[in-house]
Enzyme design. Sequence first.
Site, PDB file in Angstrom:
ATOM      1  CB  CYS A 112      43.234  32.526  68.677  1.00 58.01           C
ATOM      2  SG  CYS A 112      43.837  31.346  67.472  1.00 58.01           S
ATOM      3  CG  HIS A 251      46.258  34.663  70.363  1.00 59.91           C
ATOM      4  ND1 HIS A 251      46.406  33.405  70.901  1.00 59.91           N
ATOM      5  CD2 HIS A 251      46.249  34.494  69.003  1.00 59.91           C
ATOM      6  CE1 HIS A 251      46.472  32.517  69.928  1.00 59.91           C
ATOM      7  NE2 HIS A 251      46.387  33.154  68.772  1.00 59.91           N
ATOM      8  CG  ASN A 281      48.567  30.253  67.914  1.00 57.71           C
ATOM      9  OD1 ASN A 281      47.701  30.067  68.781  1.00 57.71           O
ATOM     10  ND2 ASN A 281      48.341  30.950  66.810  1.00 57.71           N
TER      11      ASN A 281
HETATM   12  O1  UT7 Z   1      46.114  32.468  66.034  1.00 54.72           O
HETATM   13  C1  UT7 Z   1      46.151  33.152  64.827  1.00 54.72           C
HETATM   14  C2  UT7 Z   1      46.866  32.304  63.870  1.00 54.72           C
HETATM   15  N1  UT7 Z   1      47.862  32.737  63.032  1.00 54.72           N
HETATM   16  C3  UT7 Z   1      48.708  33.780  63.103  1.00 54.72           C
HETATM   17  O2  UT7 Z   1      48.671  34.632  63.935  1.00 54.72           O
HETATM   18  C4  UT7 Z   1      49.746  33.809  62.043  1.00 54.72           C
HETATM   19  C5  UT7 Z   1      50.138  35.192  61.620  1.00 54.72           C
HETATM   20  N2  UT7 Z   1      51.198  35.133  60.630  1.00 54.72           N
HETATM   21  C6  UT7 Z   1      52.465  34.810  60.961  1.00 54.72           C
HETATM   22  O3  UT7 Z   1      52.777  34.569  62.117  1.00 54.72           O
HETATM   23  C7  UT7 Z   1      53.503  34.836  59.867  1.00 54.72           C
HETATM   24  O4  UT7 Z   1      52.905  35.298  58.681  1.00 54.72           O
HETATM   25  C8  UT7 Z   1      54.139  33.433  59.610  1.00 54.72           C
HETATM   26  C9  UT7 Z   1      55.039  33.082  60.778  1.00 54.72           C
HETATM   27  C10 UT7 Z   1      53.082  32.388  59.420  1.00 54.72           C
HETATM   28  C11 UT7 Z   1      55.013  33.486  58.383  1.00 54.72           C
HETATM   29  O5  UT7 Z   1      56.010  34.483  58.521  1.00 54.72           O
HETATM   30  P1  UT7 Z   1      56.226  35.579  57.386  1.00 54.72           P
HETATM   31  O6  UT7 Z   1      57.343  36.404  57.804  1.00 54.72           O
HETATM   32  O7  UT7 Z   1      54.910  36.256  57.122  1.00 54.72           O
HETATM   33  O8  UT7 Z   1      56.651  34.673  56.168  1.00 54.72           O
HETATM   34  P2  UT7 Z   1      56.020  34.615  54.707  1.00 54.72           P
HETATM   35  O9  UT7 Z   1      54.745  33.844  54.724  1.00 54.72           O
HETATM   36  O10 UT7 Z   1      56.034  35.991  54.113  1.00 54.72           O
HETATM   37  O11 UT7 Z   1      57.110  33.758  53.974  1.00 54.72           O
HETATM   38  C12 UT7 Z   1      58.443  34.268  53.750  1.00 54.72           C
HETATM   39  C13 UT7 Z   1      59.255  33.133  53.156  1.00 54.72           C
HETATM   40  C14 UT7 Z   1      58.568  32.416  52.006  1.00 54.72           C
HETATM   41  O12 UT7 Z   1      59.542  32.036  51.086  1.00 54.72           O
HETATM   42  P3  UT7 Z   1      59.803  32.881  49.760  1.00 54.72           P
HETATM   43  O13 UT7 Z   1      58.498  32.850  49.008  1.00 54.72           O
HETATM   44  O14 UT7 Z   1      60.176  34.252  50.217  1.00 54.72           O
HETATM   45  O15 UT7 Z   1      60.911  32.142  49.083  1.00 54.72           O
HETATM   46  C15 UT7 Z   1      57.980  31.185  52.653  1.00 54.72           C
HETATM   47  O16 UT7 Z   1      57.807  30.135  51.750  1.00 54.72           O
HETATM   48  O17 UT7 Z   1      59.477  32.134  54.158  1.00 54.72           O
HETATM   49  C16 UT7 Z   1      59.046  30.870  53.658  1.00 54.72           C
HETATM   50  N3  UT7 Z   1      58.570  30.064  54.790  1.00 54.72           N
HETATM   51  C17 UT7 Z   1      59.406  29.336  55.539  1.00 54.72           C
HETATM   52  N4  UT7 Z   1      60.730  29.150  55.501  1.00 54.72           N
HETATM   53  C18 UT7 Z   1      61.273  28.350  56.419  1.00 54.72           C
HETATM   54  C19 UT7 Z   1      57.308  29.929  55.239  1.00 54.72           C
HETATM   55  N5  UT7 Z   1      57.298  29.104  56.305  1.00 54.72           N
HETATM   56  C20 UT7 Z   1      58.586  28.723  56.493  1.00 54.72           C
HETATM   57  C21 UT7 Z   1      59.212  27.882  57.426  1.00 54.72           C
HETATM   58  N6  UT7 Z   1      60.557  27.733  57.346  1.00 54.72           N
HETATM   59  N7  UT7 Z   1      58.531  27.235  58.397  1.00 54.72           N
END
Ligand code: UT7
Length: 328
Positions: A112, A251, A281
């Site tokens: 990215c 980004h 993204n």
């Molecule tokens: O270009 C560079 C590429 N990537 C990035 O920049 C990504 C950077 N990271 C992020 O943007 C965030 O970490 C995400 C958007 C990917 C995830 O958000 P988060 O607030 O960090 O969520 P998390 O991974 O801490 O997950 C929180 C909860 C989990 O459930 P439990 O374990 O608390 O029950 C996940 O399983 O949210 C759950 N979860 C979802 N729920 C509904 C993860 N993805 C989803 C989803 N819908 N799509």
Amino acid sequence: MSNAFVTGWGTAVPDGVLTNADLEARLDTTDAWILERTGIRERRIAGPGDTSASLGATAAASAIKQAGLTPSDIDLLVVATSTPEQLMPHTGAFLGERLGLRCGSFDLNSACSGFVYATVVAAAMLQTGCRHVLVVGTETMSRITDPDDRATHILFGDGAGAAVMSSADAHGGLLAWDLGCDGSATDILQIPAGGSRLPTSAATVARGDHYIKMQGQEVFKRAVRAVVDSSALTLERAGCTAADVAWFVPHQANTRIIDTAATRLGIEADRVVANIDRFGNTSAASIPLALFEAVDDGRVADGDLVLLAGFGAGMTWASALLRWGAPE
Ligand code: UT7
């Protein structure tokens, strides 16, 4: 004194739109979760005829035309992508052929951060005798995203942005930059299979190792730090402060990353360019898609200081400060 200026630009996105409601219908997710946690409402998805080279060529053709040039004026093509047309030959060969180019070309994969990396490389090549370097950030992220992985499938979209960088003996253009990579974090964002380390096999395909694997929270933390530190360094190298920046174009990975980084840098929301809500993204395409939208709708004006900052798999980061406008 020869500086590097953006003299033409263009963008391209596929027609297909994937909304949060579409995702809600087939994954264990909700529109509310996606919007709150990422800021994304919809993304563009490549159709059967779209590829990284085709989208990139459409954006590049607009950029060349807008620069008042023809393909034969281009001395070098640099394609930033992590979704190449195929592993070999490089995407620049396919993209260049669509434009009728016969100049040198190569791909650059800094994920990215790629468009900012390519812009800096173009500026360096303009110092060595090139007059016009075509820089393209193009991605078909939908082709490398697991449709069953709610953590990644909701994030990524497809698109391309292109710039003609030209040399001129004038003040302005690219003023300062910073590029970096911390290779101790290769595992937090990767496609494990399909390279020399883990060649494609029936087993890798069965495991889905040809898809993006991401440790979202770890990427998030590092991304904010990288964008803030790299941007601060670039501003310092240019002898500027955040107060001098007219537009911050980060980004487009997550609204929360963008907002946190801008706040830490001391850049208010009304100086931040964001279109992640409509495109998600798009990796190496995200910064040019955001920047050139803001140029086309009149937000970015001649003379404005524009700060670009990206981060991505590697983990790479890159920032660049531009004085926007044609050479005078
Ligand atoms: O270009 C560079 C590429 N990537 C990035 O920049 C990504 C950077 N990271 C992020 O943007 C965030 O970490 C995400 C958007 C990917 C995830 O958000 P988060 O607030 O960090 O969520 P998390 O991974 O801490 O997950 C929180 C909860 C989990 O459930 P439990 O374990 O608390 O029950 C996940 O399983 O949210 C759950 N979860 C979802 N729920 C509904 C993860 N993805 C989803 C989803 N819908 N799509």
